[in-house]
Design an enzyme around this catalytic site. Structure first.
Site, PDB file in Angstrom:
ATOM      1  N   ASP A 108       0.807  -1.222   0.000  1.00 59.16           N
ATOM      2  CA  ASP A 108       0.000   0.000   0.000  1.00 59.16           C
ATOM      3  C   ASP A 108       0.839   1.270   0.000  1.00 59.16           C
ATOM      4  OD1 ASP A 108       0.720  -0.986   2.542  1.00 59.16           O
ATOM      5  OD2 ASP A 108      -0.814   0.195   3.554  1.00 59.16           O
ATOM      6  N   GLU A 174      -0.569  -2.315   5.186  1.00 61.77           N
ATOM      7  CA  GLU A 174       0.359  -2.317   6.319  1.00 61.77           C
ATOM      8  C   GLU A 174       0.256  -1.028   7.118  1.00 61.77           C
ATOM      9  OE1 GLU A 174       3.627  -1.216   8.681  1.00 61.77           O
ATOM     10  OE2 GLU A 174       3.349  -0.293   6.718  1.00 61.77           O
ATOM     11  N   GLU A 175      -0.155   0.041   6.454  1.00 66.75           N
ATOM     12  CA  GLU A 175      -0.141   1.366   7.070  1.00 66.75           C
ATOM     13  C   GLU A 175      -1.268   1.555   8.097  1.00 66.75           C
ATOM     14  OE1 GLU A 175       2.172   3.483   6.869  1.00 66.75           O
ATOM     15  OE2 GLU A 175       3.314   2.874   5.114  1.00 66.75           O
ATOM     16  N   ARG A 213      19.035  -6.370  13.704  1.00 63.33           N
ATOM     17  CA  ARG A 213      19.413  -6.607  15.090  1.00 63.33           C
ATOM     18  C   ARG A 213      18.677  -7.839  15.604  1.00 63.33           C
ATOM     19  NH1 ARG A 213      19.309  -3.414  19.208  1.00 63.33           N
ATOM     20  NH2 ARG A 213      18.245  -4.736  20.716  1.00 63.33           N
ATOM     21  N   HIS A 402       7.706   8.502   4.473  1.00 65.79           N
ATOM     22  CA  HIS A 402       6.467   9.257   4.698  1.00 65.79           C
ATOM     23  C   HIS A 402       6.596  10.725   4.312  1.00 65.79           C
ATOM     24  CE1 HIS A 402       4.113   6.286   7.448  1.00 65.79           C
ATOM     25  NE2 HIS A 402       4.922   5.644   6.617  1.00 65.79           N
TER      26      HIS A 402
END
Length: 438
Positions: A108, A174-175, A213, A402
């Site tokens: 998206d 996902e947003e 990580r 963004h």
């Protein structure tokens, strides 16, 4: 990606990967991947540009999912469409027996008007929350889709040698709208069920660099809403009413003391941000109410609950002191994105092969959030960042995800395809005893 950025993203890269995590020896499967990249990469670039030029908002990825499905079908994969509304799942069953691994990309775009001057710049306009807005892949999901399409083509071309099954998960929304959960509820991980999952996200770090990580890598994000109710009156006579705008302003300032003065910053980081305030419609009318919306980022559920209590206490007490009232709602929040320690260790050589000798760095946890951990509730996973900032660019001033100025250097795409395809075959080829989660 839902995120709250560090002041200096470059500072997140704290140390190169340990010397013990040397690049994986070039296995036959890895050599096959490398040999197929030259033919695939021009297509990956073309797909990325096409998707970038035609972005779609969450759960509206109709064109994108059709492009993905058509490509996967052309490769001879089993393809499921409409998974979680607009999601696509492709299944590649290798020619040799083995386990199942999943690779995930999100599709998206965002309600952002693009300001980057590109030949394939997005000019798409749509309606968002009652307003006309531009649409842009300001978080880089166009890169994710193209990379996974490329990895699918690479692996499909060596299907006979693949020891197991690869599931390609192309996720909508996902947003912040729950696309991962929707896909899982629709059976994305069923028949066959994967034993591990890998995902990546483009990031404003040096082009082609992989950042990873062990353990928590991204925060859990939750939203909160505060409705401040006052008493409407004429703007020339504020004493005749109760001004919710002033009260809301005081609440914003009060909330800033929670993370800075009320919780132990030495334990785990947290971020509390008010991102939207709505109230009033004329210069000379004090409105009856103001609505405030914000985000809360944490790495610990107990801390989230404690901060949620403090948000309510701060807002209600400040409002009461002014003769107003505050109605506070804090949602349950998302999940912390945490990489399985054992799996991350096992796959570091693969990441170093993909990015080069000095191309992998360990990072501190970041306050951005993802819904990738929906996929790792029951199986181990590894999520990593892929740098897309052009060489010579100051990482302290680069436009981040963004932003309407976010730009992704396409030189990183080959590293993404190499990494995703490599992770799949190396995991499938790994002895069973080394696959165990931590």
């Amino acid at each position: 990606m839902r995120r709250s950025f560090l002041a200096a993203i470059a500072c997140a890269l704290v140390t190169p990967a340990s010397a013990s995590a040397q690049p994986a020896p070039p296995s036959e499967l890895v050599r096959m991947i490398e040999s197929r990249l030259p033919a695939v990469m021009p297509k990956v670039v073309a797909w990325r540009r096409d998707i970038h030029q035609h972005p779609e908002l969450s759960f509206e990825e109709v064109r994108t999912s059709a492009l993905v499905a058509k490509h996967l079908q052309s490769l001879g994969l089993e393809v499921q469409t409409g998974v979680g509304k607009t999601g696509v799942v492709g299944i590649l069953r290798g020619g040799k027996p083995g386990p199942v691994v999943a690779l995930r990309a999100d599709m998206d775009g965002l309600p952002v008007t693009e300001l980057v001057d590109l030949p394939f710049k997005s000019t798409v306009r749509t309606q968002w929350q009652g307003q006309e807005v531009g649409v842009m892949h300001a978080c880089g999901h166009d890169n994710h889709v193209a990379i996974l399409m490329g990895a699918a083509e690479v692996l499909a071309g060596m299907k006979a040698q693949v020891p197991g099954t690869v599931k390609f998960i192309f996720q909508p929304a996902e947003e912040g709208l729950g696309g991962a959960k929707a896909m899982l509820e629709a059976g994305a991980f069923a028949n066959p069920a994967p034993q591990a999952v890998f995902g990546l996200h483009v990031w404003p770090n040096r082009v082609g660099q992989i950042a990873v990580r062990q353990g928590p890598i991204m925060a859990a994000a939750g939203n909160f809403t505060i409705i401040v109710k006052g008493k409407q009156t004429h703007g020339s006579q504020p004493w005749s009413g109760v001004d919710p705008i002033v009260v809301a302003s005081q609440i914003v300032l009060g909330l800033q003391t929670i993370a800075s003065r009320q919780v132990n910053v030495a334990y785990l980081p947290s971020v509390l941000t008010v991102g939207q305030i709505t109230g009033g419609n004329r210069s000379n009318i004090i409105p009856d109410s103001v609505v405030m919306v914000g985000t809360l980022r944490t790495f610990d559920d107990a801390m989230r609950k404690d901060i949620a209590m403090r948000i309510e206490r701060t807002a209600t007490d400040i409002a009461r002191s002014a003769g107003a009232t505050a109605i506070v709602k804090v949602d349950q929040g998302g999940l912390v994105t945490a990489n399985d320690t054992t799996l991350t260790d096992r796959m570091l050589p693969t990441l170093r092969w993909a990015a080069g000798e000095s191309g992998v760095a360990f990072i501190n946890p970041v306050m951005g959030s993802e819904d990738f951990p929906e996929f790792t509730r029951t199986i181990p996973g590894v999520f990593f960042f892929l740098g897309v900032t052009p060489k010579g660019t100051d990482l302290n001033t680069v436009a981040v995800n963004h932003s309407p100025l976010f730009f992704a250097d396409e030189g990183a795409l080959i590293t993404g395809v190499r990494a995703m395809a490599g992770l799949a075959v190396d995991y499938l080829s790994m002895p069973a005893g080394k696959k165990a989660a931590n």
